[in-house]
Every structure is written in C-alpha cells, then in structure tokens.
Design a protein around this motif. Structure first.
Motif, PDB file in Angstrom:
ATOM      1  N   VAL A  47      49.751 -17.590  62.369  1.00  0.00           N
ATOM      2  CA  VAL A  47      49.177 -16.249  62.585  1.00  0.00           C
ATOM      3  C   VAL A  47      49.430 -15.814  64.021  1.00  0.00           C
ATOM      4  O   VAL A  47      49.813 -14.664  64.273  1.00  0.00           O
ATOM      5  CB  VAL A  47      47.662 -16.244  62.271  1.00  0.00           C
ATOM      6  N   ASP A  57      42.779  -8.083  61.550  1.00  0.00           N
ATOM      7  CA  ASP A  57      43.841  -8.676  60.735  1.00  0.00           C
ATOM      8  C   ASP A  57      44.007 -10.164  61.048  1.00  0.00           C
ATOM      9  O   ASP A  57      44.257 -10.970  60.150  1.00  0.00           O
ATOM     10  CB  ASP A  57      45.165  -7.944  60.955  1.00  0.00           C
ATOM     11  N   ALA A  61      43.501 -13.210  58.436  1.00  0.00           N
ATOM     12  CA  ALA A  61      44.559 -14.203  58.236  1.00  0.00           C
ATOM     13  C   ALA A  61      44.052 -15.615  58.527  1.00  0.00           C
ATOM     14  O   ALA A  61      44.408 -16.569  57.819  1.00  0.00           O
ATOM     15  CB  ALA A  61      45.762 -13.872  59.120  1.00  0.00           C
ATOM     16  N   THR A  64      42.040 -16.721  55.514  1.00  0.00           N
ATOM     17  CA  THR A  64      42.942 -17.095  54.424  1.00  0.00           C
ATOM     18  C   THR A  64      43.526 -18.478  54.665  1.00  0.00           C
ATOM     19  O   THR A  64      43.613 -19.297  53.739  1.00  0.00           O
ATOM     20  CB  THR A  64      44.065 -16.046  54.285  1.00  0.00           C
TER      21      THR A  64
END
Length: 75
Positions: A47, A57, A61, A64
C-alpha cells in the motif's frame, strides 16, 4: 473516522484487529500471531508503494490487507 496517526500507534495483532473492527478468534491469533503480522506488514508495504493515496484510501487498503492476512489462517 480512523486516522493514520492512530494506526501508527498500534503494536499488537489484537490492536490492529480491534482498530479495523475485524472480528477474530483469540486462539487463532495466539497460534498464528507472527505469521499474521508478517503478511500484514507485506500488505502495508504494498500500500505504501502506491503514490497519491488519500488517507482514507490507505486506511481501507490496510484493513483489506489485515483481513486477508487473518483469513489465510482460518482454513
């Protein structure tokens, strides 16, 4: 709203899982803690290589990546 400054203060696997509100089994974490954190650190690095991501964002990420790292040890 989650902030990168708060994320950067986290240390333990449980801290990350709680921060991202990822439900987890304590026994699974106890057995696979180092492996989960290793996979998560790889995800973080991937990332961070992406330029121009907004803070939200990045946080998404990272979550995730953590979910993926944790899920690896549930099968």
């Amino acid at each position: 709203m989650k902030k990168l400054t708060d994320f950067q203060k986290l240390v333990d696997a449980e801290d990350f899982l709680n921060f991202f509100e990822v439900p987890f089994d304590q026994t699974t974490v106890n057995i696979n803690r180092l492996h989960i954190l290793k996979l998560f650190s790889i995800a973080i690095a991937e990332v961070d290589e992406k330029k121009g991501l907004a803070e939200a964002d990045k946080i998404t990420a990272y979550k995730t990546g953590l979910e993926s790292a944790y899920q690896t040890f549930l099968t």
